[in-house]
Write a protein that holds these residues in place. Structure first.
Motif, mmCIF file in Angstrom:
data_model
loop_
_atom_site.group_PDB
_atom_site.id
_atom_site.type_symbol
_atom_site.label_atom_id
_atom_site.label_comp_id
_atom_site.label_asym_id
_atom_site.label_seq_id
_atom_site.Cartn_x
_atom_site.Cartn_y
_atom_site.Cartn_z
ATOM 1 N N ALA A 223 0.808 -1.206 0.000
ATOM 2 C CA ALA A 223 0.000 0.000 0.000
ATOM 3 C C ALA A 223 0.846 1.263 0.000
ATOM 4 C CB ALA A 223 -0.925 -0.008 1.216
ATOM 5 N N SER A 224 2.138 1.122 0.220
ATOM 6 C CA SER A 224 3.015 2.276 0.384
ATOM 7 C C SER A 224 3.637 2.689 -0.943
ATOM 8 C CB SER A 224 4.132 1.957 1.377
ATOM 9 O OG SER A 224 3.597 1.633 2.634
ATOM 10 N N ARG A 225 3.916 3.984 -1.037
ATOM 11 C CA ARG A 225 4.697 4.496 -2.152
ATOM 12 C C ARG A 225 6.168 4.395 -1.786
ATOM 13 N NH1 ARG A 225 7.203 9.219 -3.240
ATOM 14 N NH2 ARG A 225 6.407 10.399 -1.463
ATOM 15 N N LYS A 226 6.962 3.829 -2.678
ATOM 16 C CA LYS A 226 8.393 3.714 -2.399
ATOM 17 C C LYS A 226 9.033 5.101 -2.366
ATOM 18 C CE LYS A 226 9.096 -0.698 -4.811
ATOM 19 N NZ LYS A 226 9.846 -1.344 -5.913
ATOM 20 N N PRO A 227 10.001 5.309 -1.484
ATOM 21 C CA PRO A 227 10.721 6.583 -1.516
ATOM 22 C C PRO A 227 11.540 6.720 -2.796
ATOM 23 C CG PRO A 227 11.724 5.072 0.078
ATOM 24 C CD PRO A 227 10.455 4.421 -0.400
ATOM 25 N N ARG A 228 11.445 7.892 -3.406
ATOM 26 C CA ARG A 228 12.175 8.168 -4.643
ATOM 27 C C ARG A 228 13.458 8.921 -4.323
ATOM 28 N NH1 ARG A 228 10.089 11.052 -9.491
ATOM 29 N NH2 ARG A 228 11.536 9.676 -10.568
ATOM 30 N N PHE A 229 14.572 8.372 -4.765
ATOM 31 C CA PHE A 229 15.874 8.992 -4.532
ATOM 32 C C PHE A 229 16.518 9.361 -5.864
ATOM 33 C CE2 PHE A 229 15.366 7.379 -0.335
ATOM 34 C CZ PHE A 229 16.297 8.009 0.482
ATOM 35 N N LEU A 230 17.033 10.591 -5.929
ATOM 36 C CA LEU A 230 17.883 10.985 -7.039
ATOM 37 C C LEU A 230 19.309 10.611 -6.649
ATOM 38 C CD1 LEU A 230 18.225 12.385 -9.778
ATOM 39 C CD2 LEU A 230 18.519 14.546 -8.540
ATOM 40 N N CYS A 231 19.993 9.875 -7.518
ATOM 41 C CA CYS A 231 21.305 9.320 -7.197
ATOM 42 C C CYS A 231 22.402 10.081 -7.936
ATOM 43 C CB CYS A 231 21.356 7.837 -7.574
ATOM 44 S SG CYS A 231 20.059 6.867 -6.757
ATOM 45 N N LEU A 232 23.355 10.587 -7.167
ATOM 46 C CA LEU A 232 24.448 11.410 -7.717
ATOM 47 C C LEU A 232 25.761 10.629 -7.614
ATOM 48 C CD1 LEU A 232 23.510 14.868 -6.121
ATOM 49 C CD2 LEU A 232 22.593 13.779 -8.181
ATOM 50 N N HIS A 233 26.349 10.333 -8.751
ATOM 51 C CA HIS A 233 27.512 9.450 -8.830
ATOM 52 C C HIS A 233 28.805 10.143 -8.394
ATOM 53 C CE1 HIS A 233 28.979 11.495 -12.459
ATOM 54 N NE2 HIS A 233 27.741 11.470 -12.934
ATOM 55 N N GLY A 234 29.880 9.378 -8.360
ATOM 56 C CA GLY A 234 31.187 9.879 -7.967
ATOM 57 C C GLY A 234 31.886 10.634 -9.091
ATOM 58 N N PHE A 235 32.997 11.260 -8.731
ATOM 59 C CA PHE A 235 33.790 12.086 -9.651
ATOM 60 C C PHE A 235 34.304 11.249 -10.820
ATOM 61 C CE2 PHE A 235 38.018 14.325 -10.363
ATOM 62 C CZ PHE A 235 37.466 15.465 -10.917
ATOM 63 N N PHE B 298 11.133 14.176 -5.926
ATOM 64 C CA PHE B 298 12.037 13.234 -5.271
ATOM 65 C C PHE B 298 11.945 13.422 -3.758
ATOM 66 C CE2 PHE B 298 13.894 13.784 -9.492
ATOM 67 C CZ PHE B 298 14.143 12.460 -9.850
ATOM 68 N N ASP B 299 12.053 12.315 -3.043
ATOM 69 C CA ASP B 299 12.015 12.368 -1.581
ATOM 70 C C ASP B 299 13.397 12.556 -0.985
ATOM 71 O OD1 ASP B 299 9.135 11.676 -1.359
ATOM 72 O OD2 ASP B 299 9.803 9.780 -2.227
ATOM 73 N N GLY B 300 14.411 11.992 -1.647
ATOM 74 C CA GLY B 300 15.739 12.034 -1.059
ATOM 75 C C GLY B 300 16.840 12.041 -2.093
ATOM 76 N N LEU B 301 18.059 12.148 -1.585
ATOM 77 C CA LEU B 301 19.259 12.097 -2.419
ATOM 78 C C LEU B 301 20.155 10.966 -1.931
ATOM 79 C CD1 LEU B 301 20.132 15.916 -2.487
ATOM 80 C CD2 LEU B 301 19.066 14.611 -4.336
#
Length: 226
Positions: A8-20, A101-104
């Motif tokens: 019943a829950s919405r999954k948290p959406r994360f924007l993912c920022l990669h390494g250098f 987005f919910d998180g990073l």
């Protein structure tokens, strides 16, 4: 978390920022190789390529195929940055078009950026067109060292739930510990490796599942209020 609640829950959406000098695809591959599906299935992850093509050699050359990207450029002391404002605008534009987005989630350069963004957002200096960042996952992170960015990003504690990965052999470990001191509600996974995305041992798995439960509960509570 019971399966009925998850359904019943919405999954948290994360924007993912990669390494250098890596890429979104490389980060996606690293997470897919290191973290079990039992963890990854609780998130909706969106992997973004940084705005600038790498202008030097990548540390992952020979391990992962190009292209490689970087979020911004910096001096040897990591106290002065080039294209920093352009980087922030690029991330915000992507979030406006592809959010909310919910998180990073960030690794290395992406983790340093991710951890600074809630403070910059709170001061109205970044991400002003999108909803507030609610959660952070920081892998091999640290604080910026430019006095101006430090003042703007960390003048108030990071109040949101955050999960931090600290490697015993990571050259950024002491800076990752400094970042922890700025967080009100951190969860921490210690691992014996260096500057990398680690596999999850039993204790790490327990910590990340507890973090998932915490943020899912907050999301569900917010959904019920709306």
């Amino acid at each position: 978390m019971g399966s009925e609640g998850c359904a019943a829950s919405r999954k948290p959406r994360f924007l993912c920022l990669h390494g250098f000098r890596t890429s979104g695809l490389i980060l996606k591959t690293q997470l897919g190789n290191k973290w079990p599906e039992s963890v990854l299935r609780h998130f909706e992850l969106d992997f973004l390529d940084a705005p600038f093509p790498a202008i030097g050699k990548s540390e992952v050359e020979g391990i992962f195929d190009p292209p490689y990207y970087e979020w911004f450029q910096f001096n040897k002391e990591f106290t002065a940055y080039t294209n920093f404002d352009e980087c922030l605008e690029f991330i915000e534009d992507y979030m406006v078009k592809n959010g909310p987005f919910d998180g990073l989630l960030g690794f290395s350069q992406g983790a340093i950026l991710s951890a600074a963004l809630p403070g910059l957002q709170a001061k109205g200096l970044a991400l002003t067109k999108v909803s507030k960042i609610k959660f952070l996952i920081i892998i091999g992170g640290a604080k910026f060292r430019s006095p101006t960015v430090v003042e703007n990003a960390y003048s108030t504690p990071i109040q949101i739930p955050s999960l931090h990965f600290l490697g015993e052999m990571d050259f950024l470990k002491q800076y990752g510990l400094e970042l922890l001191e700025n967080c009100v509600d951190p969860s921490v996974i210690h691992h014996p490796k260096g500057h990398t995305i680690p596999r999850l041992d039993e204790k790490g798995l327990e910590t990340i599942m507890s973090f998932i439960e915490t943020i899912q509960k907050k999301l569900d509570e917010k959904g019920e209020k709306q």
